[in-house]
Design a protein around this motif. Structure first.
Motif, short mmCIF file in Angstrom:
data_model
loop_
_atom_site.label_atom_id
_atom_site.label_comp_id
_atom_site.label_asym_id
_atom_site.label_seq_id
_atom_site.Cartn_x
_atom_site.Cartn_y
_atom_site.Cartn_z
N ASP A 44 0.83 -1.20 0.00
CA ASP A 44 0.00 0.00 0.00
C ASP A 44 0.87 1.25 0.00
O ASP A 44 0.60 2.21 -0.71
CB ASP A 44 -0.93 0.03 1.22
N THR A 45 1.91 1.23 0.81
CA THR A 45 2.83 2.36 0.89
C THR A 45 3.51 2.57 -0.46
O THR A 45 3.64 3.70 -0.93
CB THR A 45 3.89 2.14 1.99
N LEU A 82 0.99 4.06 -2.93
CA LEU A 82 0.75 5.46 -2.60
C LEU A 82 1.97 6.31 -2.93
O LEU A 82 1.84 7.43 -3.42
CB LEU A 82 0.37 5.59 -1.13
N ALA A 106 1.91 7.02 -6.58
CA ALA A 106 0.92 8.06 -6.88
C ALA A 106 1.46 9.43 -6.48
O ALA A 106 1.29 10.41 -7.22
CB ALA A 106 -0.39 7.76 -6.16
N LEU A 118 -3.53 14.41 -3.04
CA LEU A 118 -3.64 12.95 -2.92
C LEU A 118 -4.97 12.55 -2.30
O LEU A 118 -5.62 11.61 -2.76
CB LEU A 118 -2.50 12.41 -2.05
N GLN A 119 -5.37 13.27 -1.27
CA GLN A 119 -6.64 12.96 -0.61
C GLN A 119 -7.82 13.18 -1.56
O GLN A 119 -8.75 12.37 -1.59
CB GLN A 119 -6.81 13.80 0.66
N ALA A 167 -7.88 10.31 -4.08
CA ALA A 167 -8.34 9.07 -3.43
C ALA A 167 -9.83 9.14 -3.13
O ALA A 167 -10.56 8.16 -3.33
CB ALA A 167 -7.56 8.84 -2.14
N GLN A 182 -11.74 6.19 -1.71
CA GLN A 182 -10.73 5.78 -0.74
C GLN A 182 -10.39 6.95 0.17
O GLN A 182 -10.73 8.10 -0.13
CB GLN A 182 -9.48 5.28 -1.45
N ILE A 194 -7.09 8.68 2.46
CA ILE A 194 -5.66 8.68 2.77
C ILE A 194 -5.45 9.54 4.01
O ILE A 194 -5.85 10.70 4.04
CB ILE A 194 -4.83 9.23 1.59
N ALA A 245 -0.36 7.94 6.37
CA ALA A 245 -0.10 7.18 5.15
C ALA A 245 0.68 8.03 4.15
O ALA A 245 1.60 7.55 3.49
CB ALA A 245 -1.41 6.71 4.53
N PHE A 246 0.32 9.31 4.07
CA PHE A 246 1.04 10.24 3.19
C PHE A 246 2.50 10.34 3.62
O PHE A 246 3.41 10.26 2.80
CB PHE A 246 0.37 11.62 3.22
N ALA A 260 4.44 7.24 2.69
CA ALA A 260 4.72 7.19 1.25
C ALA A 260 5.82 8.18 0.89
O ALA A 260 6.72 7.86 0.10
CB ALA A 260 3.44 7.49 0.47
#
Length: 96
Positions: A5-6, A9, A12, A33-34, A37, A42, A44, A48-49, A52
Motif C-alpha cells: 500500500d505504501t 501510494l 501516486a 492525494l486525498q 483518493a 478511498q 488517505i 499514510a502520506f 509514502a
C-alpha cells in the motif's frame, strides 16, 4: 498500512511531483492525494502520506525542500544518472 500500500501510494505521490524537480508544499501534496483518493472512494491519512513520502525519500526518488510545512520534489539528479546509465548500456550494446 501494508508495504505494498505504501509503495502504491508512493508511486501516486511521485506522479504528482513536477518532472523538472521543483518542489511542492507537503500540505498541497496531501490535499491533492486525498482529493484523488476520495474521488475513487478511498481515504488517505496524513500518516499514510508521510509513510509514502518517506518511502520516496529513502529510495532517493524524492528530496526534501524548504517551507513552513515542508516541501517535496523529484530527485532529478537520480533521473539524470539513470538516463546516463541507460545511454551507456545502449552504446556498449552497439559496440558488440
Amino acid at each position: 498500512m501494508h508495504n505494498t500500500d505504501t509503495q502504491a501510494l508512493a508511486e501516486a505521490l511521485y506522479q504528482l511531483l513536477p518532472a523538472d524537480g521543483s518542489n511542492l508544499g507537503n500540505a498541497t501534496l496531501l490535499r491533492t492525494l486525498q482529493a484523488t483518493a476520495e474521488a475513487q472512494g478511498q481515504m488517505i491519512t496524513e500518516e499514510a502520506f508521510q509513510a509514502a513520502r518517506q518511502h520516496l525519500l529513502d529510495a532517493g526518488r524524492a528530496v526534501k525542500g524548504k517551507g513552513r510545512g515542508g516541501s517535496t520534489g523529484r530527485n532529478v539528479e537520480t533521473r539524470r544518472d539513470e538516463t546516463r546509465r541507460d545511454e551507456t548500456r545502449r552504446d556498449e550494446t552497439r559496440k558488440i
